[in-house]
Design a protein around this motif. Structure first.
Motif, PDB file in Angstrom:
ATOM      1  N   MET A   1       0.827  -1.208   0.000  1.00  0.00           N
ATOM      2  CA  MET A   1       0.000   0.000   0.000  1.00  0.00           C
ATOM      3  C   MET A   1       0.859   1.255   0.000  1.00  0.00           C
ATOM      4  SD  MET A   1      -3.085  -1.105   2.608  1.00  0.00           S
ATOM      5  CE  MET A   1      -3.964   0.451   2.430  1.00  0.00           C
ATOM      6  N   GLN A   2       1.997   1.196   0.675  1.00  0.00           N
ATOM      7  CA  GLN A   2       2.903   2.356   0.682  1.00  0.00           C
ATOM      8  C   GLN A   2       3.468   2.635  -0.699  1.00  0.00           C
ATOM      9  OE1 GLN A   2       5.688   1.088   3.684  1.00  0.00           O
ATOM     10  NE2 GLN A   2       4.520   1.997   5.377  1.00  0.00           N
ATOM     11  N   GLN A   3       3.550   1.588  -1.512  1.00  0.00           N
ATOM     12  CA  GLN A   3       4.050   1.777  -2.867  1.00  0.00           C
ATOM     13  C   GLN A   3       2.947   2.100  -3.859  1.00  0.00           C
ATOM     14  OE1 GLN A   3       7.168  -1.126  -4.133  1.00  0.00           O
ATOM     15  NE2 GLN A   3       6.721  -2.124  -2.164  1.00  0.00           N
ATOM     16  N   LEU A   4       1.730   1.605  -3.610  1.00  0.00           N
ATOM     17  CA  LEU A   4       0.628   1.820  -4.554  1.00  0.00           C
ATOM     18  C   LEU A   4      -0.032   3.184  -4.419  1.00  0.00           C
ATOM     19  CD1 LEU A   4      -1.114  -1.695  -4.375  1.00  0.00           C
ATOM     20  CD2 LEU A   4       0.091  -0.714  -6.334  1.00  0.00           C
ATOM     21  N   PHE A   5       0.031   3.768  -3.202  1.00  0.00           N
ATOM     22  CA  PHE A   5      -0.584   5.067  -2.996  1.00  0.00           C
ATOM     23  C   PHE A   5       0.487   6.138  -2.901  1.00  0.00           C
ATOM     24  CE2 PHE A   5      -3.756   2.133  -1.042  1.00  0.00           C
ATOM     25  CZ  PHE A   5      -4.793   2.399  -1.929  1.00  0.00           C
ATOM     26  N   PRO A   6       0.194   7.336  -3.369  1.00  0.00           N
ATOM     27  CA  PRO A   6       1.193   8.422  -3.332  1.00  0.00           C
ATOM     28  C   PRO A   6       1.587   8.775  -1.902  1.00  0.00           C
ATOM     29  CG  PRO A   6      -0.656   8.991  -4.758  1.00  0.00           C
ATOM     30  CD  PRO A   6      -1.067   7.748  -4.002  1.00  0.00           C
ATOM     31  N   GLN A   7       2.856   9.130  -1.723  1.00  0.00           N
ATOM     32  CA  GLN A   7       3.316   9.625  -0.434  1.00  0.00           C
ATOM     33  C   GLN A   7       2.725  10.990  -0.180  1.00  0.00           C
ATOM     34  OE1 GLN A   7       5.284   7.712   1.702  1.00  0.00           O
ATOM     35  NE2 GLN A   7       4.726   6.158   0.183  1.00  0.00           N
ATOM     36  N   GLU A   8       2.757  11.432   1.072  1.00  0.00           N
ATOM     37  CA  GLU A   8       2.185  12.727   1.433  1.00  0.00           C
ATOM     38  C   GLU A   8       2.890  13.842   0.641  1.00  0.00           C
ATOM     39  OE1 GLU A   8       1.459  15.521   5.381  1.00  0.00           O
ATOM     40  OE2 GLU A   8       2.221  13.477   5.585  1.00  0.00           O
ATOM     41  N   VAL A   9       2.079  14.697   0.042  1.00  0.00           N
ATOM     42  CA  VAL A   9       2.608  15.803  -0.760  1.00  0.00           C
ATOM     43  C   VAL A   9       2.679  17.049   0.115  1.00  0.00           C
ATOM     44  CG1 VAL A   9       2.258  17.262  -2.785  1.00  0.00           C
ATOM     45  CG2 VAL A   9       1.602  14.850  -2.845  1.00  0.00           C
ATOM     46  N   ALA A  10       3.849  17.667   0.127  1.00  0.00           N
ATOM     47  CA  ALA A  10       4.042  18.876   0.958  1.00  0.00           C
ATOM     48  C   ALA A  10       3.221  20.030   0.421  1.00  0.00           C
ATOM     49  CB  ALA A  10       5.513  19.250   0.986  1.00  0.00           C
TER      50      ALA A  10
END
Length: 224
Positions: free
Chosen positions: A215-224
């Motif tokens: 899931m950490q790879q499939l969903f975008p990381q938090e955008v600043a």
């Protein structure tokens, strides 16, 4: 785990009965189990001392603090997790001793029983040690049976704010006992099931970690 619970309901007699619904083929003609008081087949001792401050990672002797019976151990103790250097004037286990905590803030915790497979483990205060006559009762069978009879055990718990379990009370607990060989067969059967449950739990934990990483790879990381 639900399968294990259902199996125990068949391997141990129901309330008021002396014969279980399920028996291994070699014991089907063995007749009813004999009803005894726990005190008729066991003697009782008490652990001693061992505050938490006496537990050290590199101690000379394995030990069990009574609080660990609530959190760290199940029906069978094969490997102890704590060590101590406090070995003077202590109480040590014998193989197949059954251990129960004797005080808690809730009564339900006092219906826990664990059979220790190791000799010479330092046993702390507030641990009730149930030592069976090895000609009559198998410790691991007793620990599993006592847990199964939780509601019966709770009748012998006393107290209002802090609850206690005394040997003079639990010694009156009625248990139905088959021959020693059948006790051992039942205990070993449940141990085998515990091993399967443990393996499946490890697989489940691994799959959960895999899903989390995916899931950490499939969903975008938090955008600043």
């Amino acid at each position: 785990k639900q399968h294990k619970k259902g199996l125990m309901q068949q391997l141990f007699p129901a309330e008021g009965e002396t014969t279980p619904r399920l028996r291994f083929p070699e014991f089907r003609e063995a007749g009813a189990w004999e009803v005894k008081r726990l005190g008729e087949v066991c003697c009782f001792l008490k652990g001693k001392g061992l505050p938490k401050t006496a537990i050290t990672p590199h101690g000379v002797a394995p030990c069990i603090h009574y609080g660990e019976l609530f959190t760290d151990y199940g029906e069978v103790i094969r490997d102890t997790k704590s060590y101590t250097d406090s070995t003077n004037n202590c109480v040590k286990s014998e193989e197949e001793d059954v251990l129960m905590p004797t005080s808690d803030v809730t009564p339900n915790g006092l219906a826990k029983a664990s059979c220790i497979k190791e000799k010479g483990v330092v046993l702390g205060g507030d641990i009730l040690i149930i030592r069976a006559n090895k000609q009559l009762a198998f410790g691991e069978f007793l620990s599993r049976y006592i847990r199964y009879k939780e509601q019966d055990v709770l009748r012998y718990v006393s107290g209002t704010t802090v609850f206690h379990l005394y040997s003079s009370s639990i010694s009156k607990l009625k248990i139905a006992l088959p021959e020693l060989e059948e006790q051992q067969k039942i205990a070993h059967c449940l141990s085998s099931l515990d091993e399967v449950i443990g393996l499946e739990s490890h697989k489940l934990d691994a799959l959960k970690n895999l899903k989390k990483g995916l899931m950490q790879q499939l969903f975008p990381q938090e955008v600043a």
